[in-house]
Design an enzyme around this catalytic site. Structure first.
Site, PDB file in Angstrom:
ATOM      1  N   LEU A   1      33.811  12.982  19.295  1.00 41.20           N
ATOM      2  CA  LEU A   1      32.908  14.068  19.661  1.00 41.20           C
ATOM      3  C   LEU A   1      32.341  13.803  21.045  1.00 41.20           C
ATOM      4  O   LEU A   1      32.205  12.659  21.469  1.00 41.20           O
ATOM      5  CB  LEU A   1      31.751  14.161  18.658  1.00 41.20           C
ATOM      6  CG  LEU A   1      32.126  14.410  17.196  1.00 41.20           C
ATOM      7  CD1 LEU A   1      30.878  14.376  16.333  1.00 41.20           C
ATOM      8  CD2 LEU A   1      32.855  15.721  17.041  1.00 41.20           C
ATOM      9  N   ASP A   2      31.983  14.893  21.749  1.00 47.28           N
ATOM     10  CA  ASP A   2      31.225  14.736  22.988  1.00 47.28           C
ATOM     11  C   ASP A   2      29.956  13.958  22.646  1.00 47.28           C
ATOM     12  O   ASP A   2      29.445  14.038  21.523  1.00 47.28           O
ATOM     13  CB  ASP A   2      30.832  16.097  23.574  1.00 47.28           C
ATOM     14  CG  ASP A   2      32.019  16.910  24.069  1.00 47.28           C
ATOM     15  OD1 ASP A   2      33.107  16.336  24.238  1.00 47.28           O
ATOM     16  OD2 ASP A   2      31.837  18.124  24.286  1.00 47.28           O
ATOM     17  N   ARG A   3      29.416  13.259  23.610  1.00 49.10           N
ATOM     18  CA  ARG A   3      28.296  12.348  23.384  1.00 49.10           C
ATOM     19  C   ARG A   3      27.142  12.985  22.612  1.00 49.10           C
ATOM     20  O   ARG A   3      26.591  12.381  21.710  1.00 49.10           O
ATOM     21  CB  ARG A   3      27.803  11.806  24.719  1.00 49.10           C
ATOM     22  CG  ARG A   3      26.670  10.819  24.551  1.00 49.10           C
ATOM     23  CD  ARG A   3      26.207  10.261  25.848  1.00 49.10           C
ATOM     24  NE  ARG A   3      25.822  11.360  26.738  1.00 49.10           N
ATOM     25  CZ  ARG A   3      25.491  11.191  27.993  1.00 49.10           C
ATOM     26  NH1 ARG A   3      25.519  10.013  28.521  1.00 49.10           N
ATOM     27  NH2 ARG A   3      25.138  12.225  28.727  1.00 49.10           N
TER      28      ARG A   3
ATOM     29  N   THR B   1      27.149  15.830  20.754  1.00 55.47           N
ATOM     30  CA  THR B   1      27.549  16.656  19.615  1.00 55.47           C
ATOM     31  C   THR B   1      27.356  15.853  18.334  1.00 55.47           C
ATOM     32  O   THR B   1      27.693  14.675  18.271  1.00 55.47           O
ATOM     33  CB  THR B   1      29.025  17.083  19.750  1.00 55.47           C
ATOM     34  OG1 THR B   1      29.185  17.806  20.967  1.00 55.47           O
ATOM     35  CG2 THR B   1      29.463  17.966  18.590  1.00 55.47           C
TER      36      THR B   1
END
Length: 168
Positions: free
Chosen positions: A7-9, A11
């Site tokens: 996941l993006d940091r 998210t």
């Protein structure tokens, strides 16, 4: 351990890891061949009215070099193809909630596409510019896939109500 669904940091939500090295190749191939259905919830700013309740957004995303945000992306003519299916789940007075099914896995894909369409994700200080939530309101809610002949439907235990409590 193999990490497969990253996941993006900022998210929240599900990540997928394998405990056995022997499973890595098959799980990796499921992602590469787009056989894992990913479901995200995105709570977004309500900047305009919504004509369609369901749609697919296709574009190309490339890196946009910026000193302030060295890791930022934009919709452009060049870049990698990014495809996401969107569905309106809820339209509240101060926000809208979309269910997002990315068919491709580009960095910041959902965030860039929603901002481009006039619905930046709440709490997104890169693409949204407003501090409208305590955190980025993008959540990896579900993964659905067939692995070794068995159907898996993994769901986050965080509820929509839990997430709504973070909206200002």
């Amino acid at each position: 351990v193999g990490l497969h669904h990253r996941l993006d940091r900022d998210t929240s939500g599900l990540v997928l890891m394998t405990k056995q090295r022997s499973a890595n190749k098959e799980v990796s191939e499921l992602f590469k061949s787009r056989k894992i259905k990913k479901t995200y919830w995105a709570f977004c700013e309500k900047k305009r009215s919504i004509e369609n309740k369901k749609w697919t957004y296709r574009c190309h995303i490339s890196r946009s070099f910026s000193k302030r945000h060295p890791f930022i992306f934009k919709v452009s003519d060049q870049g990698d193809e990014a495809i996401t299916d969107f569905k309106l789940l809820e339209e509240a007075e101060s926000y809208v909630l979309f269910e997002c099914h990315p068919q491709t896995g580009r960095t910041h894909q959902i965030r860039v596409q929603l901002a481009e369409q006039g619905f930046p994700v709440l709490g997104d200080r890169v693409y949204g510019r407003k501090a409208t939530a305590e955190r980025l309101m993008l959540h990896a809610h579900q993964l659905d896939f067939l692995f070794s002949g068995e159907r898996y439907k993994l769901q986050s235990t965080v509820s929509k109500t839990d997430l709504e409590a973070l909206i200002r």
